[in-house]
Motif scaffolding. Structure first.
Motif, short mmCIF file in Angstrom:
data_model
loop_
_atom_site.label_atom_id
_atom_site.label_comp_id
_atom_site.label_asym_id
_atom_site.label_seq_id
_atom_site.Cartn_x
_atom_site.Cartn_y
_atom_site.Cartn_z
N ILE A 1 -3.52 -11.07 -18.01
CA ILE A 1 -4.75 -10.80 -18.74
C ILE A 1 -4.68 -9.45 -19.44
N THR A 2 -4.08 -8.48 -18.79
CA THR A 2 -3.96 -7.14 -19.39
C THR A 2 -3.12 -7.20 -20.65
N ARG A 3 -2.05 -8.02 -20.64
CA ARG A 3 -1.24 -8.17 -21.86
C ARG A 3 -2.04 -8.82 -22.98
N ALA A 4 -2.85 -9.82 -22.63
CA ALA A 4 -3.66 -10.50 -23.65
C ALA A 4 -4.70 -9.57 -24.25
N LEU A 5 -5.08 -8.51 -23.51
CA LEU A 5 -6.07 -7.55 -23.98
C LEU A 5 -5.44 -6.20 -24.29
N GLU B 1 -18.08 -2.02 -21.06
CA GLU B 1 -16.82 -1.55 -21.62
C GLU B 1 -15.77 -1.29 -20.56
N VAL B 2 -16.15 -1.27 -19.28
CA VAL B 2 -15.26 -0.80 -18.24
C VAL B 2 -14.42 -1.96 -17.69
N ASP B 3 -13.10 -1.76 -17.61
CA ASP B 3 -12.17 -2.67 -16.95
C ASP B 3 -12.28 -4.10 -17.46
N ALA B 4 -12.06 -4.26 -18.75
CA ALA B 4 -12.13 -5.59 -19.37
C ALA B 4 -11.16 -6.59 -18.74
N TYR C 1 -12.32 -10.23 -17.20
CA TYR C 1 -11.86 -11.52 -17.73
C TYR C 1 -11.12 -12.32 -16.66
N LEU C 2 -10.38 -11.65 -15.79
CA LEU C 2 -9.69 -12.35 -14.71
C LEU C 2 -10.70 -13.01 -13.78
N PHE D 1 -13.35 -20.73 -23.31
CA PHE D 1 -13.88 -20.60 -24.66
C PHE D 1 -15.02 -19.60 -24.75
N PRO D 2 -14.78 -18.34 -24.35
CA PRO D 2 -15.83 -17.33 -24.57
C PRO D 2 -15.99 -17.07 -26.06
N GLU D 3 -17.07 -16.42 -26.44
CA GLU D 3 -17.29 -16.13 -27.85
C GLU D 3 -16.20 -15.23 -28.43
N VAL D 4 -15.62 -14.37 -27.60
CA VAL D 4 -14.49 -13.54 -28.02
C VAL D 4 -13.34 -13.84 -27.06
N ARG D 5 -12.28 -14.42 -27.57
CA ARG D 5 -11.20 -14.92 -26.74
C ARG D 5 -9.97 -14.01 -26.89
N PRO D 6 -9.47 -13.43 -25.79
CA PRO D 6 -8.29 -12.54 -25.89
C PRO D 6 -6.99 -13.34 -25.87
#
Length: 328
Positions: free
Chosen positions: A13-17, A243-246, A250-251, A293-298
């Motif tokens: 997930i961190t790589r995707a973000l 904003e903290v720890d996206a 997401y995970l 399918f969130p509105e903003v997909r990483p």
């Protein structure tokens, strides 16, 4: 089977973000635009039809030849046309056509290249008795009237899962069309992720193009497409706040989303967290991520999914607004 370490899930997930190579230099933008092929009386056009009836596979083949593209099949045997220097034309589950562009550093160039493919596509469609409906929802047909155009196991399981919840998932799969704006994460990925999520409902409002009349002539909802997404499965849709720890947020979202692809036929799917605790494979985990399918997909970049389908003449507007607010 041994459980995948939590740290490994978080690393993916961190790589995707993660930050874009080059940071804030040469930031790119891309476009995914969907449209719904219909006949003059509003009937849906299948991918393949009987001889003499309108269908979109010959249309795709004809347009690809005109614009220097090649028709091919992906791993799921769904036809697609690759146009070098522009992008790929593919089909969605209800037979919708989608052009997914390559990333460009210039919005002018991106819009020019997309129009270079879509103008011939619309012309070829008209010659075949096909119109390209550029609205967020098909107003002519109910979901029950539209069979899955891509009857693959993935889409069959997806529709079965959504049907357990209500009618919204089927509507989304076969009746909806949208415009996705893709942007780089740049050198400030967490900040950009947070801003993109704050921007998502604004984009929904600005580009609402799927009215749902209820009482009277004024539509009660201007984006019926957004309404379907809101209800179809809350475990895998929505926006993120803060904003903290996206990556950790997401995970947690991914582990809590229902794993319908991994469930056996007839089995009620459970949150992926249960499959992970039982030793689910990395392949199953990665397939599950493609069903969120969130509105903003990483995806190594940010895919903003909140814009209803629009006429191609308007594509520059969401691109300029999104890139302007997120990059400037």
């Amino acid at each position: 089977m041994e459980r995948i370490p939590h740290a490994d899930l978080l690393a993916e997930i961190t790589r995707a973000l993660g930050a874009t190579r080059g940071g804030e230099r040469d930031l790119r933008v891309g476009l995914e635009c969907e449209m719904i092929p219909v006949t003059e009386d509003g009937a849906r056009v299948p991918i393949v039809a009987e001889v003499g009836a309108p269908s979109t596979l010959p249309l795709l083949r004809r347009t690809a030849a005109r614009v220097g593209g090649t028709l091919e099949a992906d791993s799921g045997n769904s036809p697609r046309a690759r146009v070098p220097g522009v992008g790929v034309l593919t089909f969605e589950p209800g037979g919708q056509l989608e052009l997914a562009s390559e990333p460009f550093t210039s919005i002018d160039e991106l819009v020019h290249k997309v129009h270079r493919v879509l103008r011939p596509l619309f012309d070829d469609a008209a010659a075949c008795g096909i119109q390209m409906l550029t609205r967020g929802m098909d107003p002519h047909r109910r979901a029950s009237d539209v069979p899955l155009a891509l009857p693959f196991d993935r889409y069959r399981k997806q529709r079965t899962h959504y049907d357990r919840i209500g009618p919204w998932g089927a509507d989304m799969m076969v009746r909806s069309a949208g415009v996705h704006v893709n942007v780089d994460l740049g050198g400030r990925p967490v900040r950009r992720w947070w801003l993109a999520n704050r921007l998502a409902p604004i984009l929904t409002a600005l580009f609402a193009n799927s009215p749902a009349p209820e009482a009277g002539a004024i539509p009660a909802r201007r984006s019926n497409r957004a309404e379907q997404w809101r209800h179809l499965d809350p475990t895998r849709t929505g926006v993120f706040d803060g904003e903290v720890d996206a990556p950790r947020a997401y995970l947690s979202f991914a582990l809590g989303a229902v794993d319908f692809l991994g469930a056996a036929d007839g089995e009620t799917p459970a949150p992926f967290r249960e499959a992970w605790e039982e030793g689910a494979s990395r392949e199953r985990w990665r397939r599950h991520l493609t069903t969120l399918f969130p509105e903003v997909r990483p995806r190594g970049y940010l895919e903003l999914r909140s814009v209803d389908a629009l006429r191609p003449a308007w594509y520059a507007v969401p691109l300029v607004i999104t890139a302007g607010l997120l990059y400037d």
